[in-house]
Design a protein around this motif. Structure first.
Motif, short mmCIF file in Angstrom:
data_model
loop_
_atom_site.label_atom_id
_atom_site.label_comp_id
_atom_site.label_asym_id
_atom_site.label_seq_id
_atom_site.Cartn_x
_atom_site.Cartn_y
_atom_site.Cartn_z
N LYS A 1 0.84 -1.18 0.00
CA LYS A 1 0.00 0.00 0.00
C LYS A 1 0.88 1.24 0.00
O LYS A 1 1.97 1.24 0.59
N GLY A 2 0.38 2.29 -0.66
CA GLY A 2 1.13 3.53 -0.68
C GLY A 2 0.21 4.73 -0.63
O GLY A 2 -0.97 4.65 -0.99
N HIS A 3 0.75 5.84 -0.18
CA HIS A 3 -0.01 7.08 -0.06
C HIS A 3 0.79 8.23 -0.64
O HIS A 3 2.02 8.30 -0.49
N GLY A 4 0.11 9.12 -1.33
CA GLY A 4 0.73 10.33 -1.84
C GLY A 4 -0.15 11.53 -1.56
O GLY A 4 -1.37 11.43 -1.61
N ARG A 5 0.47 12.65 -1.23
CA ARG A 5 -0.28 13.89 -0.98
C ARG A 5 0.36 15.03 -1.75
O ARG A 5 1.59 15.17 -1.81
N SER A 6 -0.48 15.86 -2.34
CA SER A 6 -0.03 17.10 -2.94
C SER A 6 -1.06 18.17 -2.58
O SER A 6 -2.02 17.91 -1.87
N TYR A 7 -0.84 19.38 -3.09
CA TYR A 7 -1.67 20.52 -2.71
C TYR A 7 -2.12 21.28 -3.95
O TYR A 7 -1.74 20.94 -5.07
N GLY A 8 -2.93 22.30 -3.73
CA GLY A 8 -3.34 23.18 -4.82
C GLY A 8 -2.44 24.40 -4.90
O GLY A 8 -1.50 24.57 -4.11
N ALA A 9 -2.73 25.26 -5.86
CA ALA A 9 -1.97 26.50 -6.03
C ALA A 9 -2.85 27.50 -6.78
O ALA A 9 -3.86 27.13 -7.39
#
Length: 270
Positions: A2-10
């Protein structure tokens, strides 16, 4: 696995379409992607049943190829606070988070700039961007103020900025129509003239950029003008709209937003 990734807006400071140089400021709206191996491939875009899955499928495929991994069946879930297709860099955020989730699941490491460039290539392959949106992808990942050369996918400068409240005003416009690139590039000289001011005067550049882009896309809402009159430090169309982004002093966002906008998201810079 299992893996998790997070990013954001701009949000946009200067749109890269007119002259190839772009600038963004990161905001705290998040995109989270969960990835795991499975007997069959299933993709879930939470609360977005009508959004095409081609972009995330391409990100998974190209990431596996980049690490010499054979194709696998998988389960992937995308949960995002960023409304799609309104100028808040949702596609770039999804690319970054998806690639990071695949790498995390497989125990692989990749330099963040390489993750960003891989996501940009996927976005170009899927035709979801005019320039490749390298500026957007960097803004989503690094935060702060980012200035980029989108023709060469290079970072010109990154710098921290004070923390601001960010009002994302949602004017309720219909889905944006695709406007020919030539409509933007005729303003190339005007945008080139703003480049030297980005680092020292990014608030004014954000507002001026919004005025130019607003004319191109036919924005007649006057929300940016209303935001400035209400006390915002800067305001203008983000991306190619229709969202209007306004920056205020920390702690004053809600008070100012309530003066001029009935439908908004309140967040912060990061």
């Amino acid at each position: 696995m299992k893996g998790h990734g997070r990013s954001y807006g701009a949000i946009s400071v200067m749109n890269a379409i007119p002259c190839g140089i772009g600038s963004t400021i990161g905001i705290e709206l998040t995109t989270d992607v969960e990835f795991s191996d499975s007997d069959t491939t299933t993709i879930t875009l939470v609360d977005r049943p009508d959004v095409d899955t081609k972009l995330v499928r391409t990100c998974v495929k190209r990431t596996l190829e980049s690490i010499d991994q054979e194709p696998i069946d998988y389960s992937l879930k995308v949960i995002s606070e960023i409304p799609p297709s309104i100028g808040l860099k949702s596609s770039s955020s999804v690319c970054n988070a998806t690639i990071s989730a695949v790498l995390d699941a497989l125990g692989e490491r990749m330099e963040m700039l390489d993750v960003i460039r891989l996501g940009v290539r996927c976005a170009r392959e899927c035709n979801v961007t005019v320039t490749g949106s390298f500026d957007d992808a960097c803004g989503c990942e690094y935060g702060g103020l980012v200035i980029t050369d989108n023709k060469n996918d290079d970072i010109i400068n990154r710098m921290r900025i004070p923390e601001y409240d960010v009002i994302i005003c949602l004017p309720g416009s219909p889905p944006k129509e695709k406007i020919p690139k030539e409509k933007y590039t005729v303003l190339s000289d005007m945008f080139q003239a703003m480049i030297p001011s980005i680092e020292s005067d990014y608030l004014n550049v954000l507002t001026e950029n919004g005025r130019y882009i607003g004319r191109i896309i036919g924005d007649t809402s006057d929300l940016a003008k209303s935001a400035l009159k209400a006390g915002a430090l800067a305001a203008g169309v983000s991306g190619t709209g229709p969202a209007i982004a306004a920056l205020t002093e920390k702690g004053k966002g809600k008070e100012i937003a309530d003066r001029f906008c009935s439908n908004y998201i309140l967040t912060r810079t990061r």
